[in-house]
Motif scaffolding. Sequence first.
Motif, short mmCIF file in Angstrom:
data_model
loop_
_atom_site.label_atom_id
_atom_site.label_comp_id
_atom_site.label_asym_id
_atom_site.label_seq_id
_atom_site.Cartn_x
_atom_site.Cartn_y
_atom_site.Cartn_z
N ARG A 65 0.83 -1.21 0.00
CA ARG A 65 0.00 0.00 0.00
C ARG A 65 0.87 1.25 0.00
N LEU A 68 2.59 1.76 -3.53
CA LEU A 68 1.64 2.17 -4.57
C LEU A 68 1.14 3.59 -4.33
N SER A 69 0.82 3.90 -3.08
CA SER A 69 0.34 5.25 -2.76
C SER A 69 1.43 6.29 -2.96
N TRP A 70 2.64 5.94 -2.56
CA TRP A 70 3.78 6.86 -2.72
C TRP A 70 4.00 7.17 -4.21
N ALA A 71 3.93 6.15 -5.04
CA ALA A 71 4.18 6.34 -6.47
C ALA A 71 3.11 7.22 -7.12
N THR A 72 1.88 7.11 -6.66
CA THR A 72 0.79 7.88 -7.27
C THR A 72 0.69 9.30 -6.74
N THR A 73 1.45 9.62 -5.68
CA THR A 73 1.36 10.96 -5.12
C THR A 73 2.66 11.76 -5.28
N SER A 76 1.90 15.45 -6.25
CA SER A 76 1.41 16.30 -5.18
C SER A 76 2.46 16.53 -4.11
N ASP A 84 -2.59 11.24 1.35
CA ASP A 84 -2.82 9.82 1.53
C ASP A 84 -1.95 9.32 2.68
N ALA A 87 0.99 6.96 1.65
CA ALA A 87 2.05 7.69 0.94
C ALA A 87 2.84 8.55 1.91
#
Length: 269
Positions: A65, A68-73, A76, A84, A87
Amino acid sequence: MDWLQVVVLSVIQGVTEFLPISSSAHLILVPVLTDWTDQGLVFDVAMHLGSLMAVVIYFRAELRRMVLSWATTLGSARHGRVVDPDARLAWWVLLATIPVCVVGFALHDYIEVSMRSPFWIAGGLIGFGLLLAYADWKPRQDLSEYQLTLHHAMLVGLFQVLALIPGTSRSGITITAALLLGLSRESAARFSFLLSIPVIILASGLEIVDLMQEPQVIDWTQLITGVLLSGLSAYLCIHYFLAFIKRIGMQPFVVYRVVLGLWLLWIFW
């Protein structure tokens, strides 16, 4: 090495890597207190890789988690708007690793040569053990690791630099810092274990670089055994430690540290 040495060192590495009692202290003391020859850099790398495998497998769901969250943020994050929680926790782990990497790289040779005596180990065990006792006794807010701020994460990262002193314990000092900042015992331990992942990766990388400069003869059977035993003992240690501290707290580890430190001073004074 004989097989008894392989088993003993692997289990010691696996168990003490994540307990707040200093794995480096125990691994330094084994050749001091026995007639065993140094296990060599290859085996050191193998034992660290076993510990790394254990913590990654144990926290695999959280790590998935977080990554994946780190990569998508990433976009921002450049504008300071990471909202998140997974992230944000991933960022805190990465940023809290920077201080120990910088100081460790700069002082590595000095620490290896000048600070690995039983007296340094004893001082680290006793002094930072008493600090852990205070942090555990101190009233806390029982915060979660997901409630950490950047300020909190960097403070834990600065405390982690003290783990370069033999006898301090990386997990011990980071748990101490997190407890002082108000985290619950379990959350403090979980954040400490997550912090261990980049540290072990970087430390193992340095050892591999040294190994490439001075190649050694490899006994693959003993090497694989070391990885598996270290990994299994580390995994079990993480599982039972998290359950243990919720009920009992850190005081048994404090007592162990102080007793071991005093015993070392008595033996080597």
